[in-house]
Design an enzyme around this catalytic site. Structure first.
Site, PDB file in Angstrom:
ATOM      1  N   ARG A  33      42.885  24.184  40.205  1.00  0.00           N
ATOM      2  CA  ARG A  33      43.823  24.779  41.151  1.00  0.00           C
ATOM      3  C   ARG A  33      45.278  24.483  40.842  1.00  0.00           C
ATOM      4  O   ARG A  33      46.116  25.378  40.851  1.00  0.00           O
ATOM      5  CB  ARG A  33      43.511  24.291  42.577  1.00  0.00           C
ATOM      6  N   HIS A  79      36.769  34.647  40.904  1.00  0.00           N
ATOM      7  CA  HIS A  79      37.471  33.616  41.684  1.00  0.00           C
ATOM      8  C   HIS A  79      36.987  33.654  43.141  1.00  0.00           C
ATOM      9  O   HIS A  79      37.550  34.365  43.969  1.00  0.00           O
ATOM     10  CB  HIS A  79      38.982  33.872  41.625  1.00  0.00           C
ATOM     11  N   TYR A 123      48.869  48.546  50.495  1.00  0.00           N
ATOM     12  CA  TYR A 123      50.053  49.394  50.348  1.00  0.00           C
ATOM     13  C   TYR A 123      50.727  49.238  48.985  1.00  0.00           C
ATOM     14  O   TYR A 123      51.588  50.051  48.638  1.00  0.00           O
ATOM     15  CB  TYR A 123      51.083  49.080  51.438  1.00  0.00           C
TER      16      TYR A 123
END
Length: 736
Positions: A33, A79, A123
């Site tokens: 991470r 993931h 969007y």
């Protein structure tokens, strides 16, 4: 699961179970991470994003696809984490104010430098940039290893080929368990030139590399004002910081008026929050030289700062803003990365460049071997085609008459199994005499390529020459134009500016009072009658210091921290003052043991209860931030008990065991921070008292008493760290 294990309970120590699980969690955070890989400069989520977008064929020349589609593929195939986290990572890769060389080209609202968030993923659209394409180049050529995905249904690259120096070019930040990373962005062309120099001179020093790559290059520009020696030390060790200031210019108006125009702000500073901060300080009257601040930004930054009076100097006005606002900011350098063996390691600049070059060398070898095998397979096929061209009729007869044409062809024309399969799979019309010339041309070209690849793989010098040429091509491709031009200037640290007059603080004598409960206030004048001063009920006098209203006051706590307050900021009047913890973030479990006015030339002797100590210059105790500065590092169970002025020639140490020792002050080391050195050895107990005095003038043990002469003290002479001798009665009686 075995039937024998159903209902089985195994006793385990809670500490062992917690330790095992916490270590597993910590390693997962570190490896998967927070820390980037030194080879491609990416964390797993970023690597998976780029790989998924390549699988979707979102090349720089192709059309855009919805970010929701990309995020869905990433969390579905590679993931298994939340879509919000993955989309946030995608957004950041597309923000040209967040990354120096965007890896994703976005279409739609991807946020702004004001801190505005991006539009929802349904969007927005995205595709890869040329920089990302360079990072991915070679994946199909066996350049890197692949591993199974989390569900074993697919494969993903362990690391990308990384033809672009992404780690240094785009930087990285992350917080893991027990470690963190913070790498600023740099200029890609400069990185390539430094790497090329390291190829030519493998023993090159960090200073030589910095001649090609002088420092960070932030996407938002600005000016780095840092000492060259500090920059060198930071890149040498992999740890340090860079002080960055906004870029500004004076714009002249009518009748002698002027304004300051800020066109670039420090990296990772939100413009809207910066303007709010300036406005708040103006309301608090902490920026007396500033009259107004306006934001006239469009796509480019344009902050307008109007002075209260045209008579002040622009440089002085900006110094006040640099001191109190985020127009000056520090970016930490902590090059903590996963090395080639995926082990966390803090590397210097030379180590990072060497690791990246070694990775590029490995990629070149693997791609060359992959290409060589492909060339040899094709040559084998072409040799088979040429072998049957003069005997096409015989080939047709064998195919027509033989039940097993493959072995017959292999026997008749000495073909390999691969060649025979290729001949049988070809259309007859392809076996025309006219194509023989084309095949021979292709065969000759492949023969030359094979010879070149074999020579490359056999020569270490040729491989590094090839890598050097690749670096030059990368520097040219990404070093030209608006994207490649250096944006951040590097300058020497500015000379200190005395802002006392600029901040309009009247110089007058004051006495700073600190109560037992931690309430602080300033009272006008010196020589106060402390008993006449009023404190809250249940509270009382703790300590006082006489100074000037223009001074800075330092508070030193038993936790080894120093906090700096401006005397002009302290509450005045007839009240009880203000809790000091409102002005400085002093931990609740720490008490103030000393308070004094800061004199840059003064030195202070710090000592702990267990007999450790050191000398620190008062200037090194100054900390402008509210969290203070950790100066004295303490072991568990120890605490600071003395912060005395180090003025004199000798030090007297008295322990709880009533033994004392005197040694020269010059035996004490001067440090900026640390644990200190041993002042006196104790079998039990610790330090009780400490005095710094002038041997010739004598020691005044009790205020108002006659000084003790050198002859009176001779019996206690020793060296620092001695156990000491039994203290005289007049000394222990005072301490009783």
């Amino acid at each position: 699961m075995s039937r024998d294990l159903v209902g089985h309970i195994q006793d385990t120590m809670l500490a062992d179970a917690l330790s095992e699980r916490y270590i597993a969690y910590a390693m997962s955070t570190i490896m998967s991470r927070s820390l980037p890989d030194v080879r491609d400069g990416l964390k797993p989520v970023h690597r998976r994003l780029l790989y998924a977008m390549q699988q979707l064929r979102l090349d720089p020349t192709s059309g855009f696809k919805k970010c929701a589609r990309v995020v869905g593929d990433v969390i579905g195939k590679f993931h298994p984490h939340g879509d919000v986290a993955v989309y946030d990572a995608l957004v950041r890769l597309a923000q040209d104010f967040a990354v120096r060389y965007p890896l994703v080209e976005g279409q739609g609202n991807f946020g702004s430098i004001d801190g505005d968030g991006a539009a929802a993923m349904r969007y927005t659209e995205s595709r890869l940039t040329d920089v990302a394409k360079a990072l991915l180049d070679g994946l199909e050529d066996d350049a890197v290893d692949f591993r199974p995905t989390y569900d074993n249904e697919d494969h993903e690259p362990v690391v990308l080929p990384g033809a672009f120096p992404n780690l240094l070019a785009n930087g990285a930040t992350g917080i893991a368990v027990g470690m963190a990373t913070s790498i600023p962005p740099h200029n890609a062309a400069e990185i390539c030139r430094a790497a090329r120099h390291l190829i030519d001179a493998p023993d090159a020093t960090t200073a030589e590399l910095l001649a090609h790559m002088p420092g960070p290059d932030f996407p938002t520009g600005g000016v780095i004002v840092e000492d060259p020696d500090a920059i060198l030390q930071a890149y040498e060790t992999g740890r340090g910081s860079f002080r960055t200031r906004a870029t500004w210019a004076v714009e002249q108006g009518r009748f002698g008026t002027w304004t300051i125009i800020v066109t670039e702000i420090p990296y990772q500073v939100q413009k809207s929050r910066l303007i709010e901060q300036i406005a708040e300080l103006m309301e608090q009257k902490k920026l007396p030289l500033l009259g107004d601040v306006r934001d006239e930004s469009t796509t480019d930054i344009r902050m307008v700062l109007e002075p209260r009076s045209k008579g002040c100097e622009p440089e002085v006005l900006m110094e006040t803003l640099f001191r109190f606002t985020a127009l000056e900011n520090k970016f930490s350098l902590n090059m903590n990365v996963l090395d080639g063996d995926r082990v966390p390691n803090v590397m210097g600049l030379r180590g990072v460049l060497r690791a990246w070059l070694d990775h590029r060398h490995e990629v070149l070898v693997r791609r060359s071997n992959h290409r060589l095998k492909a060339v040899e397979r094709r040559l084998e096929l072409l040799d088979g085609f040429l072998a049957v061209y003069l005997n096409i009729d015989e080939v047709i007869r064998i195919i027509r008459e033989s039940d097993e044409p493959k072995p017959a062809l292999m026997t008749a024309f000495s073909l390999t199994e691969l060649q025979a399969d290729a001949v049988l799979n070809m259309r007859l019309r392809s076996l025309r005499r006219l194509e023989e010339i084309e095949i021979r041309k292709e065969r000759d070209a492949l023969e030359a390529e094979r010879s070149s690849l074999q020579g490359l793989l056999a020569s270490d010098r040729k491989r590094w020459t090839r890598i050097g040429k690749e670096l030059e091509a990368t520097a040219k491709k990404f070093g030209d134009g608006a994207l490649g031009a250096r944006r951040t200037q590097i300058a020497l640290p500015p000379k200190p500016v005395d802002l006392t007059a600029a901040l309009e603080v009247d110089r007058e004598p004051i006495t700073v009072l600190l109560s037992r409960e931690g309430w602080i206030r300033a009272v006008r004048g010196h020589g106060l009658d402390i008993e006449a001063q009023k404190f809250k009920e249940g509270d009382g006098f703790h300590m006082a210091v006489e100074c000037q209203s223009t001074d800075r006051v330092c508070l030193f706590t038993d936790g080894g921290r120093a906090f700096t307050l401006r005397a002009s900021d302290l509450p005045r009047g007839r009240g009880f003052g203000q809790p000091v913890r409102v002005l400085a973030e002093i931990p609740q479990d720490e008490a103030t043991i000393a308070m004094f006015a800061v004199d840059p030339e003064q030195r202070r002797l710090l000592a702990t209860a267990k007999g450790k100590g050191m000398i620190v210059r008062a200037a090194d105790l100054v900390a402008e931030k509210r969290t203070g500065k950790q100066v004295l590092n303490l072991r568990e169970g120890d605490k600071g008990i003395i912060c005395a002025e180090a003025m004199g020639t000798h030090v007297l140490i008295l322990g709880d065991n009533r033994r004392a020792v005197i040694f020269p002050l010059d035996q004490m080391p001067e440090m900026t921070r640390g644990m200190g050195v041993t002042l006196q050895k104790y079998a039990s107990g610790g330090l009780r008292d400490l005095r710094v005095f002038d041997r010739e003038a004598g020691l005044v043990w009790v205020a108002g008493a006659k000084p003790r002469s050198a002859a009176d003290l001779a019996a206690l002479d020793g060296k620092r760290g001695d156990a000491g001798k039994t203290a005289p009665i007049w000394m222990t009686r005072k301490q009783a």
